[in-house]
Design a protein around this motif. Sequence first.
Motif, PDB file in Angstrom:
ATOM      1  N   VAL B   1     -25.247   0.247  54.708  1.00  0.00           N
ATOM      2  CA  VAL B   1     -24.536  -0.941  53.799  1.00  0.00           C
ATOM      3  C   VAL B   1     -23.453  -1.189  54.257  1.00  0.00           C
ATOM      4  CG1 VAL B   1     -24.107  -1.676  51.776  1.00  0.00           C
ATOM      5  CG2 VAL B   1     -25.933  -0.348  51.886  1.00  0.00           C
ATOM      6  N   THR B   2     -23.157  -2.487  54.748  1.00  0.00           N
ATOM      7  CA  THR B   2     -22.146  -3.044  55.306  1.00  0.00           C
ATOM      8  C   THR B   2     -21.025  -3.224  53.963  1.00  0.00           C
ATOM      9  OG1 THR B   2     -23.208  -4.312  56.851  1.00  0.00           O
ATOM     10  CG2 THR B   2     -20.967  -4.879  56.629  1.00  0.00           C
ATOM     11  N   HIS B   3     -19.800  -2.774  54.167  1.00  0.00           N
ATOM     12  CA  HIS B   3     -19.012  -2.884  53.068  1.00  0.00           C
ATOM     13  C   HIS B   3     -18.128  -4.126  53.020  1.00  0.00           C
ATOM     14  CE1 HIS B   3     -20.069   0.616  50.944  1.00  0.00           C
ATOM     15  NE2 HIS B   3     -20.162   1.232  52.131  1.00  0.00           N
ATOM     16  N   ARG B   4     -18.680  -5.124  53.446  1.00  0.00           N
ATOM     17  CA  ARG B   4     -17.953  -6.447  53.478  1.00  0.00           C
ATOM     18  C   ARG B   4     -18.845  -7.548  53.461  1.00  0.00           C
ATOM     19  NH1 ARG B   4     -14.359  -7.553  58.348  1.00  0.00           N
ATOM     20  NH2 ARG B   4     -14.408  -9.545  57.507  1.00  0.00           N
ATOM     21  N   LEU B   5     -18.490  -8.644  53.124  1.00  0.00           N
ATOM     22  CA  LEU B   5     -19.352  -9.841  53.144  1.00  0.00           C
ATOM     23  C   LEU B   5     -18.924 -10.882  54.411  1.00  0.00           C
ATOM     24  CD1 LEU B   5     -21.052 -10.531  50.440  1.00  0.00           C
ATOM     25  CD2 LEU B   5     -19.278 -12.406  50.317  1.00  0.00           C
ATOM     26  N   PRO B   6     -19.921 -11.689  55.047  1.00  0.00           N
ATOM     27  CA  PRO B   6     -19.710 -12.418  56.108  1.00  0.00           C
ATOM     28  C   PRO B   6     -18.731 -13.467  55.365  1.00  0.00           C
ATOM     29  CG  PRO B   6     -22.005 -12.490  55.806  1.00  0.00           C
ATOM     30  CD  PRO B   6     -21.314 -11.683  54.738  1.00  0.00           C
ATOM     31  N   SER B   7     -17.584 -13.753  56.175  1.00  0.00           N
ATOM     32  CA  SER B   7     -16.477 -14.538  55.540  1.00  0.00           C
ATOM     33  C   SER B   7     -16.870 -15.717  54.693  1.00  0.00           C
ATOM     34  CB  SER B   7     -15.579 -14.912  56.816  1.00  0.00           C
ATOM     35  OG  SER B   7     -15.242 -13.894  57.757  1.00  0.00           O
ATOM     36  N   PRO B   8     -16.437 -15.467  53.444  1.00  0.00           N
ATOM     37  CA  PRO B   8     -16.784 -16.680  52.609  1.00  0.00           C
ATOM     38  C   PRO B   8     -15.811 -17.923  52.899  1.00  0.00           C
ATOM     39  CG  PRO B   8     -16.064 -14.917  51.220  1.00  0.00           C
ATOM     40  CD  PRO B   8     -16.044 -14.336  52.860  1.00  0.00           C
ATOM     41  N   GLY B   9     -14.538 -17.477  53.267  1.00  0.00           N
ATOM     42  CA  GLY B   9     -13.841 -18.782  53.658  1.00  0.00           C
ATOM     43  C   GLY B   9     -12.839 -18.892  52.289  1.00  0.00           C
ATOM     44  N   ALA B  10     -13.227 -18.398  51.449  1.00  0.00           N
ATOM     45  CA  ALA B  10     -12.224 -18.390  50.168  1.00  0.00           C
ATOM     46  C   ALA B  10     -12.377 -17.081  49.388  1.00  0.00           C
ATOM     47  CB  ALA B  10     -12.696 -19.416  49.219  1.00  0.00           C
ATOM     48  N   ALA B  11     -11.196 -16.750  48.667  1.00  0.00           N
ATOM     49  CA  ALA B  11     -11.439 -15.607  47.809  1.00  0.00           C
ATOM     50  C   ALA B  11     -12.193 -15.607  46.662  1.00  0.00           C
ATOM     51  CB  ALA B  11     -10.029 -15.286  47.255  1.00  0.00           C
ATOM     52  N   LEU B  12     -13.052 -14.600  46.633  1.00  0.00           N
ATOM     53  CA  LEU B  12     -14.053 -14.623  45.564  1.00  0.00           C
ATOM     54  C   LEU B  12     -14.225 -13.527  44.481  1.00  0.00           C
ATOM     55  CD1 LEU B  12     -17.082 -15.686  47.981  1.00  0.00           C
ATOM     56  CD2 LEU B  12     -15.858 -17.167  46.419  1.00  0.00           C
ATOM     57  N   VAL B  13     -14.786 -13.606  43.177  1.00  0.00           N
ATOM     58  CA  VAL B  13     -14.596 -12.477  42.338  1.00  0.00           C
ATOM     59  C   VAL B  13     -16.127 -12.049  42.020  1.00  0.00           C
ATOM     60  CG1 VAL B  13     -13.771 -11.763  40.119  1.00  0.00           C
ATOM     61  CG2 VAL B  13     -12.088 -12.832  41.627  1.00  0.00           C
ATOM     62  N   GLY B  14     -16.360 -10.975  41.915  1.00  0.00           N
ATOM     63  CA  GLY B  14     -17.582 -10.598  41.571  1.00  0.00           C
ATOM     64  C   GLY B  14     -17.669  -9.835  40.430  1.00  0.00           C
ATOM     65  N   VAL B  15     -18.472 -10.029  39.330  1.00  0.00           N
ATOM     66  CA  VAL B  15     -18.220  -9.238  37.936  1.00  0.00           C
ATOM     67  C   VAL B  15     -19.947  -8.621  37.623  1.00  0.00           C
ATOM     68  CG1 VAL B  15     -17.638  -9.514  35.468  1.00  0.00           C
ATOM     69  CG2 VAL B  15     -16.605 -10.899  37.169  1.00  0.00           C
ATOM     70  N   ASP B  16     -19.921  -7.369  37.455  1.00  0.00           N
ATOM     71  CA  ASP B  16     -20.899  -6.663  37.323  1.00  0.00           C
ATOM     72  C   ASP B  16     -20.947  -6.367  35.800  1.00  0.00           C
ATOM     73  OD1 ASP B  16     -23.406  -5.497  37.400  1.00  0.00           O
ATOM     74  OD2 ASP B  16     -22.605  -3.583  38.304  1.00  0.00           O
ATOM     75  N   VAL B  17     -21.578  -6.962  34.911  1.00  0.00           N
ATOM     76  CA  VAL B  17     -21.693  -6.502  33.628  1.00  0.00           C
ATOM     77  C   VAL B  17     -22.886  -5.588  33.205  1.00  0.00           C
ATOM     78  CG1 VAL B  17     -21.787  -7.469  31.222  1.00  0.00           C
ATOM     79  CG2 VAL B  17     -20.697  -9.000  32.931  1.00  0.00           C
ATOM     80  N   GLY B  18     -22.516  -4.575  32.698  1.00  0.00           N
ATOM     81  CA  GLY B  18     -23.415  -3.530  32.484  1.00  0.00           C
ATOM     82  C   GLY B  18     -23.510  -3.322  30.950  1.00  0.00           C
ATOM     83  N   GLY B  19     -24.363  -2.457  30.471  1.00  0.00           N
ATOM     84  CA  GLY B  19     -24.400  -1.884  28.998  1.00  0.00           C
ATOM     85  C   GLY B  19     -23.333  -0.954  28.920  1.00  0.00           C
ATOM     86  N   THR B  20     -22.785  -0.286  29.863  1.00  0.00           N
ATOM     87  CA  THR B  20     -21.646   0.777  29.513  1.00  0.00           C
ATOM     88  C   THR B  20     -20.431   0.350  30.155  1.00  0.00           C
ATOM     89  OG1 THR B  20     -22.444   1.978  31.471  1.00  0.00           O
ATOM     90  CG2 THR B  20     -23.470   2.647  29.317  1.00  0.00           C
ATOM     91  N   LYS B  21     -20.470  -0.464  31.377  1.00  0.00           N
ATOM     92  CA  LYS B  21     -19.081  -0.771  31.867  1.00  0.00           C
ATOM     93  C   LYS B  21     -19.096  -2.101  32.497  1.00  0.00           C
ATOM     94  CE  LYS B  21     -19.947   1.718  36.188  1.00  0.00           C
ATOM     95  NZ  LYS B  21     -20.065   0.993  37.398  1.00  0.00           N
ATOM     96  N   VAL B  22     -18.022  -2.726  32.828  1.00  0.00           N
ATOM     97  CA  VAL B  22     -17.919  -4.163  33.346  1.00  0.00           C
ATOM     98  C   VAL B  22     -17.028  -3.698  34.755  1.00  0.00           C
ATOM     99  CG1 VAL B  22     -16.735  -6.286  33.134  1.00  0.00           C
ATOM    100  CG2 VAL B  22     -18.136  -5.411  31.510  1.00  0.00           C
TER     101      VAL B  22
END
Lengths: 351, 351
Positions: B1-22
């Motif tokens: 698994v590549t630990h990066r994304l193909p350049s999106p061209g802007a800063a982005l934020v990902g939020v993974d909401v789970g039952g125990t943690k965010v």
Amino acid sequence: VTHRLPSPGAALVGVDVGGTKVAVLVVSPDGRAIGKAVAPSTTAGGDALIAVIESTVQSALQMAQLPLRDVAMLGVGIPGRVDPDSGHVELALNLNLSGFPLSERLEDRLGRPSVVENDVRAAAFGLHVRGITTPAADLAYLSVGSGIAAGLVLDGHLYRGARGLAGEIGHAIINPGGERCGCGQRGCLEAEASGLAIGRRAEAGVRDGHKTSLRELAGSSISARDVYAAAAQGDPLGLAIADHVGRRLASAVHLLVMTCDVERVFIGGGVSHAGEAFSRPLRSAYETLRSVSVTARELLRPDVIEILSVDAEPGVWGAVAIAAEAWKRLRAEGAPGIDSDGGSRLLAPSK
Amino acid sequence: VTHRLPSPGAALVGVDVGGTKVAVLVVSPDGRAIGKAVAPSTTAGGDALIAVIESTVQSALQMAQLPLRDVAMLGVGIPGRVDPDSGHVELALNLNLSGFPLSERLEDRLGRPSVVENDVRAAAFGLHVRGITTPAADLAYLSVGSGIAAGLVLDGHLYRGARGLAGEIGHAIINPGGERCGCGQRGCLEAEASGLAIGRRAEAGVRDGHKTSLRELAGSSISARDVYAAAAQGDPLGLAIADHVGRRLASAVHLLVMTCDVERVFIGGGVSHAGEAFSRPLRSAYETLRSVSVTARELLRPDVIEILSVDAEPGVWGAVAIAAEAWKRLRAEGAPGIDSDGGSRLLAPSK
């Protein structure tokens, strides 16, 4: 099922090649069936098959009173692995074909462009195109004949899968530890509920001493048709087998809904033409799956299953639908050789 | 698994909401992880959840040394049914949410546009975008945690299904007549192989008098982690349960290949992090399925299964990937409020 195609704008021919027969449908530029023909199929190889297709197409065109030169495109549905881009049949075991350039050979003989697709997949696409569901809909076509396979239209597109094997649900394991399948696993859908499986089950029942009218057929092979005819007469073994098949097919529908969230599962193929004896146990088994909980009723819509009538002819209409799609694509690409009046002088179908 | 994304061209934020943690991940315009934060989740409703997300995003941005105004888009993955068009969470049982306008509420608080997607589906899309497979590839992400679900990328597109329920393979019946599932059926994948199912199986084993080190945990609830720790020490009950889960998950992979012809099934989620004790029985059961025939070996490629490493973090990367996709779409549409330098003043995500 609508018995016409949205106006393709040119005359098209659909060819449904099966293990036992070759069926041809000619469709007018406004989408109506104007000619039909059926002939026995052949397993004598590519040359023989091309000859059967050619003569059957000619018969259907004669009925339609349409000259071959007015046909814009032919679509061919074939039971096996095909490469739609090259028009090659990679492997069609029931037809004794492998690596056969069907599209090219057909064009050599008929002088018209053609496209080839797996028969069940073409049928699924045809059901979508014929406007049975909304444009973006997700549907499956489950063909229950001597074998079992499904075609998937997802997000409004024919879905082929990474290797052209999408919808090979005949080899999904529906009943672990169940009947041995030709693929080597146990309990595959095809080993439990196909026409051949139904016949085998009946023969085993007779051998095991079940009291059944099917005993009269012992010695010869018992067909799925025999089994459903017996079930319709209240024969206990026939009814038991019909119940078994209904449960297995209901599981297959459940599976298609759970994995692919299809809106509708259309069921066709020879076995499905057995009327009430086929449909009642299937609907009843599906209702049993729905009845277990509120969640189950939400997940499994009551109207998911649609058993196609005998005259729906998904095979030939599917073949016409893929021809229509290829024809549209060619015109959009402005391929050389396409007349503006909808005729075509193109010999190669391009991609 | 590549630990990066193909350049999106802007800063982005990902939020993974789970039952125990965010969990939150901040990604730079060239696709690198530049900030992270994790906080306990909440089931106290929408307001409380928004507050947790906001503070966790702020922590991650602080680590990234990035002001909020430089974030082009937020992506949120959430375990439940969502409507990506409106940004509403329709139903997220584990989070006590229904009909909650998550996207809108988040934008009110943060002043940045956001998109919402089902967490497992977002993760599947993230695995696709991160360039693990070829662009047109077909893949599934199978998340094995307290529950089980899959996300599907087919023909290179995130596939949602007719009702947004595609990939609900947790309720595919893998073992007819098996464990009772919350959905009312028996033998659903989730009832047989999820983290909760593993714990229940261990507790039942202890009750039934199995000789096992897990007996020491009796009285308290036994977790999947406990079971795999015991299996790793050679505990017979732990090993038996690990084998059972491996067989059921191998069946699920078989099913995904047969119905959807996916090229790869990525496996993640808490249960999958148990190392060899988890992976060995799964691979062995898959090899058993392959071993039955030449056909089976052809249908089931040896390299279909990829168990994600713990640091692959499909959840947050998936959330970033859906943000990148939404951001690309907005720019392509030339939506008002999008600066040419990649910043955004847009408050509504459109559509």
